[in-house]
Structures are given as C-alpha cells and as structure tokens.
Design a protein around this motif. Structure first.
Motif, short mmCIF file in Angstrom:
data_model
loop_
_atom_site.label_atom_id
_atom_site.label_comp_id
_atom_site.label_asym_id
_atom_site.label_seq_id
_atom_site.Cartn_x
_atom_site.Cartn_y
_atom_site.Cartn_z
N SER A 101 -115.73 2.27 47.76
CA SER A 101 -117.11 2.48 48.23
C SER A 101 -118.10 1.60 47.49
O SER A 101 -119.29 1.70 47.73
N PHE A 137 -117.38 -5.48 50.23
CA PHE A 137 -116.62 -4.29 49.85
C PHE A 137 -115.14 -4.67 49.77
O PHE A 137 -114.71 -5.62 50.41
N ARG B 400 -113.05 1.68 54.97
CA ARG B 400 -114.16 0.73 55.14
C ARG B 400 -115.46 1.40 54.76
O ARG B 400 -115.72 2.54 55.12
N PHE B 401 -116.24 0.68 54.02
CA PHE B 401 -117.55 1.19 53.63
C PHE B 401 -118.60 0.18 54.01
O PHE B 401 -118.31 -0.97 54.26
N ARG B 402 -119.81 0.62 54.05
CA ARG B 402 -120.90 -0.32 54.27
C ARG B 402 -122.06 0.09 53.37
O ARG B 402 -122.06 1.20 52.85
N GLY B 404 -125.17 1.68 51.91
CA GLY B 404 -125.66 3.00 52.27
C GLY B 404 -127.15 3.00 52.52
O GLY B 404 -127.80 1.95 52.58
N ARG B 424 -122.30 6.83 49.75
CA ARG B 424 -121.50 6.09 50.74
C ARG B 424 -120.34 6.92 51.23
O ARG B 424 -119.95 6.84 52.40
N ASN B 425 -119.76 7.71 50.34
CA ASN B 425 -118.68 8.59 50.80
C ASN B 425 -119.18 9.57 51.84
O ASN B 425 -118.49 9.89 52.80
N GLU B 427 -121.79 9.09 53.78
CA GLU B 427 -122.19 8.39 54.99
C GLU B 427 -121.01 7.92 55.83
O GLU B 427 -121.13 7.71 57.02
N ARG B 428 -119.88 7.76 55.14
CA ARG B 428 -118.70 7.27 55.87
C ARG B 428 -118.22 8.30 56.88
O ARG B 428 -117.68 7.97 57.93
N ARG B 685 -109.43 10.77 46.66
CA ARG B 685 -109.94 9.85 45.66
C ARG B 685 -109.21 9.93 44.32
O ARG B 685 -109.68 9.38 43.33
#
Lengths: 235, 787
Positions: A101, A137, B400-402, B404, B424-425, B427-428, B685
């Motif tokens: 992330s 990422f 995949r992340f983007r 935030g 981000r976790n 939002e994913r 995780r």
C-alpha cells in the motif's frame, strides 16, 4: 587487522521438528570486519539462513556466543533484539516484501521514521537508480525494481550491516546483475558490511570473502585476491 | 467421513474464533426471533383464547342509572347477541400497610351462576355464596401486590360507612388483563384493585336496586359495532349514558393490543439486524478463507472435484455457523422468552400465559438464518466456482493500490506513512469498509435504542410528575360539589394549599368525528397542576375556549380557531359549541382543558368543583390520609409520590431485562465485526507486518498499523450509530404514538456516552485479542516465503 564487528564463537543451533532434532549449525566460529562484502555459499539446508538470522537478531543460538561490537546477541531479550535490528541492521529479502500500500518513496521513507540518523529516502532511491519510479506502487513495478526499492529501504536507515537472503533468487539474469551492482555500490559508497546468501557460485567472485557452509559447519573461508565487478559476472 | 469433510472439520477448528463470533451473532438473531416472535404468538394466542373462553364483550357503556327493564330494549337492538347489565362503582379502600386510601372498583356479578359476558377465571378460593353479602372476589394483581389471600378482609367505604369485604376468591377477568384505573398509563396494583361482589349486595348499597349503571354487549355474527353503539347511545341518553365504545377503546384491551402489535414489529426488525450482520460476517470470513485456500481449491478441482462439491465444502463454514448459532440461540431465545413472559405476567394478567415456542417457529428461525448465511456466502462461493484450476494454483497477483484520499487532496504531508497505509487499505475495499461501519453503527444504534427508553421514561417523569403535576395529593369527590367544598378542602388537616378542579365527561364532536373525553377545568391561579407540553413549556389557559391535546385535535381534525361541539355526559347534559383556543403537545392521554370558570359557565352551574389538588405538610400527611379514608364524599385519592414510585418500579423491572439483552447483543455484534475484521486484516497482512518487524518495528508499532484500520472503522461508525439510533428512536416514537401516550424523542448525553464506551470497549477488547496474536508472527519465515 581491522576491528571486528561481529564475533561468532562456537555457535550451534538445534531445532526440534516434532520428534526429530535438526542441527542447523554446529560450532560455528566467524568474524566479520568493517566494510567487507561477504558471500555465504552453501546448498539448501546447509544452515546459511540460520546463521544470517542469528546475525540479524531474528533468532538466538542454542549454544555459543554472538557479539555485535559489545552487544551480546545471545542473551538479549526480544525487545533488545528489536532495537538492535532497528538501529544497526538492514534486510533484503528474496521476495522483496515491500508494503503493497506504499509507493517506492514511501516504502523507503517508512524505515527512516524509526531511524535516528537516516539517509534521505530520495537519495537512497537515486543510489539504486529508481529516481524515475518514486511514486509507483509495488504492483506497478518489475521484480528487479521492487528488489532495488527493498535495498533502498534497507540502507535508508544507514545500517552498519546489510543482510541479504538470496536477493537475486527470484530475478532473471540481467535484473539480478543490476541488483548486485546496486549492492556493490552501497557497500563501496556507504561502507556497510554486506552479507549475501546465495546458491549462485558466480556471485562469490564479487565478494571480499566467501564463506562456504555445509551441514551446519563452515567448511571454507576464502579471501578473493581480486574482486570482480558485478557487470563482469556471467552465469 | 470423506476427506473433504475432514478438511472442513479441521478448517473449522482452526478458525474456531471466527466461527464462534459469527455463530454468536447468528445466535442473537435466532434468540431474538424466538423470544420476540414467541412472545408475540404466545400473548396473541393467550388473548384470543382468553377472550373467547371467558366471553369478553364487544361493546361497553356506562351510564348514571337505568332501570332493569331497559335491558330488553338493549337486547332488541339488531346485531346484539348477549347483554350483561351490571353495577360498577368506585370506592375508597383501606389497604393494609398503606397510609393513603386506595381505590377499589366494585363490579357486580350474579349471586348464582356465571356472568353472561366478561366471565371470571377463579384462580383460588371459591365463588361468592348467595346471601353472603360481604363476600368478594378480588383481582389477582391487587391481591398479589398487597399479599392478600383468601380469607383476608379489606375495608371499603360503602354507602358512607366502612364495611369489611371478605375475600373468598381471587379471580381474573378479560376486562382487566391490564389493570389500571381511569386514564393512567401504568398499573398501580397496590392502590387500585377490582372486586366482584353480589349484585344483590351492591344494588341497595348504591341506590341501584332494580337498576344498573354499566352494560356489556356481545355482537352477533355480522352485527355492526358502529350501528349498535349508535343505537345504544340513543337508548341510554335519558339515563345519563356516558357514551358506548367498542373493544378498540376498552382500555385494557387497547394496551394489550398495542403491545401485541409492537411485539410483531420488533420481532421482525431486531432479528433482521442480527441476521444482516451475520450475513456480512460470513461474507468477509468466507471470502478470506477462499482467498487463502486458492491453491487448495485449484488442487481439488484438478483432482476432479466438481464446482458444486467444492462450493458446498466452503458453504459448510456458513452452515456450521448457523448450526452452532441454532444450538446456542434456540435455548437462549426460549430462556429469554420465558423471562419476558414472566415479566408480562406482571403487567398483563392471563389465566395462562405460557411461552411455548412452536416447532414451526424454531424451524423458520433456523431456515431464515440459513438463508441469511447462504446469502452472505454467495459471492465467495461464486468466486470458488469461477476459479479455473490452473489459475487457482498460481499465486495471486499483488494487491493493487492507488494514491489515497490524502494525496488527492494534497494533504500527504500531514499524514504519516502508517496512516497512509491504513487509509489506502480502507480505500481499496470501500464496500467492505462501508459494511463494517454499517454493522458497527447498527450495534451503536441498538445501544442507543436500548438506553433511550430510560431517557424517555425519565423525561416523561420530568414532564408529567415534576412539571405538570406538582401536587402532593389529588382528591376526587364522589359527585360535583358547590363552592363551599373549596373551603372545606383548604381546612383539611395538613393542607397547605388547595387548587380546585372541575372534571366533566363529554363527547367532543367536529363534523363526523367525535371522541369521549374528560374536560379538566383548572383554576387560573394554578400552581400545583399546570399544563406542560413535551418541551417543558407551561401552557396558559385562555378565559374562554378549550385547549386540546394535539393528539385529540388530530383525532377530531381540528386546529385552533375551529368551533367544536361539546355534548356533556352528566347532569343536564347540555350541548354547546366552543372555540378551540389552542393545542398542547403533551405526552399522555387525550386531554381537554378549560379555565374552571369558563367550564362552570359552559355547564351553567355555580362554582362547582369535582376535586382538588393539594399541597400537604409531609408531617401531617398521615393524619390527612386517615381523615380522607373516613370521608365518604371523597371517592379517589392520588398520592403523586406513590404513583411515581410504583411507576418507576414497574418500568425499571421491564427495562432492565430488555436493555440488558440489547446491550449484550450489541456487544456481540461490535465484537464480532471488529474481531473478524482485525483477524482477516492480520491474515492478509501477516507477511507485511512480519517484514516490518524484521526491519526493526516494534510489536506496538505494527499493532497500531494493523488495528488503526479497525479503530478508524469504529471511530467513523460511532457518530453514524448515534445518528441511526436517533433515527430508529424517531421511528419508534412515531410508530408507538397512540392515544394513550407519546414517547418523547429525547436522548441524553449519558446514553450517547454509554453507547460510545460500550462500542469502544468491545472494539478494544477484540483489538487486544488480535494484538496478542502478533506475538506469534513467524519472522524467519518471511525471509524465505512468497506470500
């Protein structure tokens, strides 16, 4: 003789696997010196990873003593080992283990948050040649790029020792060479003791010293008279 | 056992923590369904059977006095099946152990045989014997509250004299399932009781020989209630009829029926919340299980297991949760249901109220939970079926992340890296986060609703018992008295202040709508009894015109300025027109208020009063009470503090059970969501967290990175839960408002604080349990293993 950074004295490690006792290390003696690049060679199950884990403060020996400078790693509590890893050790894993992330820059910056005198994360990424990929990422990068981020992350906190477990194991030939070049550069420019575990005999040619392990014992320590540049290696 | 089933059993054992938390939520759903649905069915059945077996009447009426000959005319009304005329009077009681006088309602029964309607269920002792004029049957609620048994005597003022009434039996009547006096909302069984005695004894004592003042009617099949009521009113008009009414307006039946309707609504609503949460938890747990077992799924398929059998294998987890939930939930539901039934028996007196859950109901509870579980499992099972064997055996591509929300807003400088990871976790998987928040918010809302009832009751007490009614004692005369009574009252021992009131039974009419009420005339210098609306505003009375409860104005369809017709149901029974001067948003009953002078003028009478509100010197109160007990002109005495005390006792009992259950259930939800959420985050995780440990992060640091996500979910859910709770309370207020009472929509800071603390604590405990697991992270394995 330069000052010794690591003293390993008569270290043995015995695991219990169910009913069976596995002797991973049998009376290992070893010293590591400032700024040297060491390659640990040995077949699977020879005990090289166990030795690396003990040097990195992830594991403690069953008997014998390990000193990092004046820190006795053998008797340290888990919290002390955590502090030791935090302050002195950088790790590079076979499968990179980046935080999915976080971007390349953030992955590198993450460890600088817990380090006392870190390097600039941006500088680290430049050192590994990734200044163009700062905001990518992990899922957006190739394996080699991810491994170089992992190296940048490992060196960002300015560790005294960099421990690399099969850093090229999951990479193809050109990418593997690129990663080795980065490791060599880090070792040369920052003077970090670098210990690399590998199956790949060719990599031994870029080391100051090559340590061969078999069945839990050091069978040979060889000093390279002339180190090869990673770019000159072929396999 | 097949190998696949063995795997299921072992997986279940390995995931027992998750299995148990999901099963507990299912158990709550099943338990609330069994409890509430079971209570609804048992009380609805008890009502139906009781009314049928003891011939509960359909139409009721009171009047001043009519000759017995009128009975034949009533029986001749088309649609009337049976007629039961009676004498019903209220008398002052000397309740043992009680300083202040109590109120007894004496109801006549035939000396021989049983009443044609509203028959009695004799619980103990025997029936009255012909010729024994002092024998009575007493209502069970009163007997229990005062520990009176067969053989005891109790004093009552009959015909101006204290007479001992000898209790020969204890009985129940379908007319008094909910035994309250007058227009009150909660029973006070200590001070109000019903006595049945021989008509031959009651008649002479109250000047009713050869006559009656009360009539009950049962309708023949197809008989029109409205038609019968209208004709009955016409017949009784000359005899001081107070207006006939149907079962709907019969006070005991009204309370009971309202309760049954509420049970039916909550019996659907509350279990639905639990089953929705259970479905959600099954969804997240199973999705994760399928995810971690991708290669096993691939292997099974490669070996030739069909999609269906592999999907069924994973459905086994959901069904195991339902099975375990059933095993816990059904006994829990029966246990709670029995407790609820016992509680009901303190409010509603039935010959038999047994909580008897039917097999049908239990089967349907299990079937509904099973369906909810399957629904929750659906998407995970679909992904099991859709996974091709080869694909399943390859490791999944990295997550995949983007960037935030912080980056998109340009705020990244202010957000730490670990906070960025958390955001981000979240939002994913926005849907998962949203559903977790919703589930936790449900738990918060349930808590708010549970505690809300205390707030509502406290507020009701503030409005009704502290702001509106401030008198120590209210007394009612047995008939209206002239102005001299005012002064007599002021001279009673211990009375510091007296405010007279006039109460007049009347029918208010506007266009085609009408309603029977008592008009209360209050003096203009009133201080002891005020009119207070639900916002605690004191409402003034204009010198002319009438002020109505908003609920009454609603029933009549009038607003201030309209002119309504008042048909007085006593004395000369004048019919007048009067302007509606205002309305008041009050909480209890359907009231009509006038200035006492205006009401006296409307009645064309002098300064007549019906009773008085008194402020009493506490030291002199016992003397006053014993004096009032011996005063035949006083038929009713209400002691405010005693009413308040009894009100609180009754309410506290019932609320403690339901609130206790709601709190535990809400904790189960909060715990289940946070525990499973964090455990799944940990499994997703673990690798990442172990890497961080290797890099030198402490267990506390990675603990925050892991649990921060749950903390944010809980943090966001709490205000949402408050809002939802407020909304649900608003819905409850709306759906429970009746002519009898309105719940005020007030939620105290204490309630919000309790809800906050409970959710935070349940979340924290599950967080700590998960944090313990961080000890067991295998740091060495991450060096070698690909996730």
């Amino acid at each position: 003789m330069p000052d010794t950074v690591f003293h390993v004295r008569k270290v043995s490690k015995v695991y219990r696997m169910g009913e069976v006792e596995v002797h991973a290390l049998r009376g290992v003696n070893l010293e590591l010196f400032p700024g040297e690049f060491v390659v640990l060679l040995g077949p699977s199950g020879s005990g090289k990873s166990t030795l690396l884990n003990i040097l990195g403060g992830l594991d403690v020996p069953t008997s014998g003593e390990v000193y990092y400078l004046d820190h006795n790693l053998t008797t340290a509590e888990p919290a002390e080992l955590t502090r030791y890893r935090r302050e002195h050790v950088g790790f590079v894993f076979q499968f990179y283990n980046l935080i999915p992330s976080l971007t390349a820059l953030e992955n590198t910056a993450l460890v600088t948050e817990i380090a006392e005198n870190p390097l600039d994360p941006l500088e680290c990424l430049r050192l590994v040649g990734l200044e163009e990929r700062l905001n990518h990422f992990p899922a957006q990068m190739s394996g080699g790029e991810q491994q170089r981020v992992a190296i940048a992350r490992a060196i960002a906190k300015r560790p005294e020792v960099l421990l690399c477990d099969e850093p090229t194991g999951a990479l193809d030939y050109p990418t593997g060479k690129l990663v080795l070049e980065v490791l060599e550069r880090v070792n040369r420019e920052l003077g970090t003791i670098t210990v690399v575990i590998t199956h790949n005999v060719v990599i031994a040619e870029m080391a100051d010293r090559v340590i061969r392990i078999s069945s839990g014992e050091i069978v040979d320590i060889h000093k390279n008279e002339k180190k090869m540049a990673p770019s000159a290696l072929t396999w | 056992m097949t190998a696949l089933n063995k795997k299921l059993v072992r997986d279940l054992w390995r995931m027992r923590g998750q299995l148990v938390t999901v099963a507990l939520v299912v158990a709550c759903g099943i338990a609330t369904y069994v409890t509430m649905r079971g209570s609804y069915e048992s009380i609805a059945n008890a009502q139906r059977e009781y009314y049928a077996k003891y011939r509960f009447a359909d139409v009721f009426a009171s009047l001043k006095r009519a000759p017995n000959s009128l009975e034949a005319s009533i029986a001749a009304i088309p649609g009337v099946s049976r007629v039961q005329t009676r004498i019903v009077v209220e008398v002052t009681l000397d309740v043992p152990g009680l300083q202040e006088p109590g109120l007894g309602r004496l109801v006549s029964i035939p000396e021989r045989g049983v009443p044609d309607l509203n028959d009695l269920c004799l619980r103990r002792g025997r029936n009255i014997e012909p010729g024994r004029r002092d024998e009575v049957l007493v209502s069970e609620a009163f007997a229990k509250a005062n520990q009176l048994d067969v053989g005891a005597t109790i004093g009552a003022v009959i015909n101006g004299r204290w007479e001992p009434l000898r209790i020969v039996g204890i009985a129940l009547s379908p007319e008094y399932v909910y035994e309250i006096r007058g227009a009150e909302v909660f029973p006070d069984n200590r001070r109000f009781g019903v006595f049945w005695m021989s008509r031959e004894a009651l008649g002479p004592a109250f000047n009713m020989e050869g006559g009656f003042n009360d009539v009950s009617i049962s309708l023949s099949p197809g008989g029109s209630e409205a038609e019968v009521i209208s004709r009955l009113d016409n017949l009784m008009e000359p005899y001081g009829g107070l207006g006939a009414y149907g079962r709907y307006d019969q006070i005991s039946n009204r309370f009971l029926s309202d309760e049954i309707v509420q049970d039916r609504i909550t019996g659907i609503f509350i279990p639905a919340i639990f089953l929705a949460v259970a479905a959600f938890l099954i969804h997240v747990v199973l999705s994760r299980l399928v995810h971690t077992q991708r290669s096993a799924i691939g292997l099974l398929k490669a070996f030739g297991f069909g999609n269906t059998s592999v999907a069924l294998h994973y459905l086994g987890f959901a069904l195991a949760a339902v099975l375990l939930g059933t095993l816990l939930g059904v006994p829990l539901g029966i246990w709670l249901g029995r407790g609820l039934s016992r509680l009901y028996q303190d409010f509603f007196r039935f010959p038999e109220l047994r909580f008897a859950p039917t097999l049908d109901m239990i089967v349907s509870a299990v079937a509904i939970s099973g369906a909810a579980a399957c629904f929750g499992a659906l998407s995970a099972l679909r992904s099991v079926s859709a996974l091709p064997p080869a694909e399943a055996m390859r490791p999944e591509s990295p997550a995949r992340f983007r960037p935030g929300i912080a980056e998109r807003l340009g705020l990244q400088r202010f957000v730490s890296l670990s906070a960025r990871m958390i955001l981000r976790n979240l939002e994913r998987r926005p849907w998962k986060a949203a559903l977790s928040i919703l589930g936790l918010a449900c738990a918060g809302a349930i808590l708010i609703v549970g505690f809300y009832f205390y707030d509502a009751i406290e507020y009701l007490v503030r409005v009704e018992f502290q702001s509106a009614a401030r008198e120590d004692v209210g007394i009612t005369f047995n008939e209206p008295h002239g102005s001299s009574a005012r002064f007599s009252v002021e001279r009673l021992p211990g009375v510091l202040r007296a405010e007279p009131f006039r109460a007049v039974p009347a029918r208010l009419r506007f266009q085609h709508r009408s309603r029977r009420v008592g008009i209360l005339g209050l003096s203009d210098d009133r201080d002891l009894r005020r009119i207070v609306d639900q916002h605690l505003r004191v409402i003034g009375l204009p010198p002319e015109g009438i002020v109505l409860s908003q609920s009454l104005a609603g029933i009549l369809g009038v607003s201030p300025g309209d002119t309504i017709t008042i048909e007085v149901l006593e004395g000369q029974r004048p019919v007048r027109r009067i302007i509606v001067a205002g309305t008041v948003e009050d909480l209890i009953g359907t009231s009509a208020y006038m200035d006492i002078g205006a009401l006296n003028r409307l009645m064309r009478e002098g300064e007549t009063v019906s009773g008085a509100f008194l402020s009493v010197d506490p030291l002199a109160a016992p003397g006053l009470y014993s004096f009032l007990k011996k005063t035949p002109a006083v038929s009713g005495v209400n002691v405010r503090e005693a009413m308040l005390q009894s009100f609180r006792n009754t309410i506290a009992q019932s609320l403690n059970l339901s609130t206790g259950a709601l709190i535990s259930f809400a904790c189960v939800i909060a715990f289940g969501i946070v525990y499973n959420g964090a455990l799944i985050a940990l499994s997703e995780r673990a690798h990442e967290l172990a890497s961080l440990r290797v890099l030198g992060f402490t267990r506390t640091e990675i603990g925050w990175m892991l649990l921060g996500e749950q903390a944010i979910l809980a943090g966001v859910s709490i205000p949402m839960g408050f809002l939802m709770g407020y909304g649900i309370c608003g819905l409850l207020v709306y759906s429970m408002q009746s002519e009898l009472y309105r719940m005020p929509l007030v939620i105290s800071g204490r309630t919000y604080a309790f809800a906050f603390i409970t959710i935070a604590l349940a979340s924290a405990i599950s967080g700590v349990l998960i944090a313990q697991k961080l000890r067991n992270l295998d740091l060495v394995a991450v060096l070698k293993a690909r996730e």
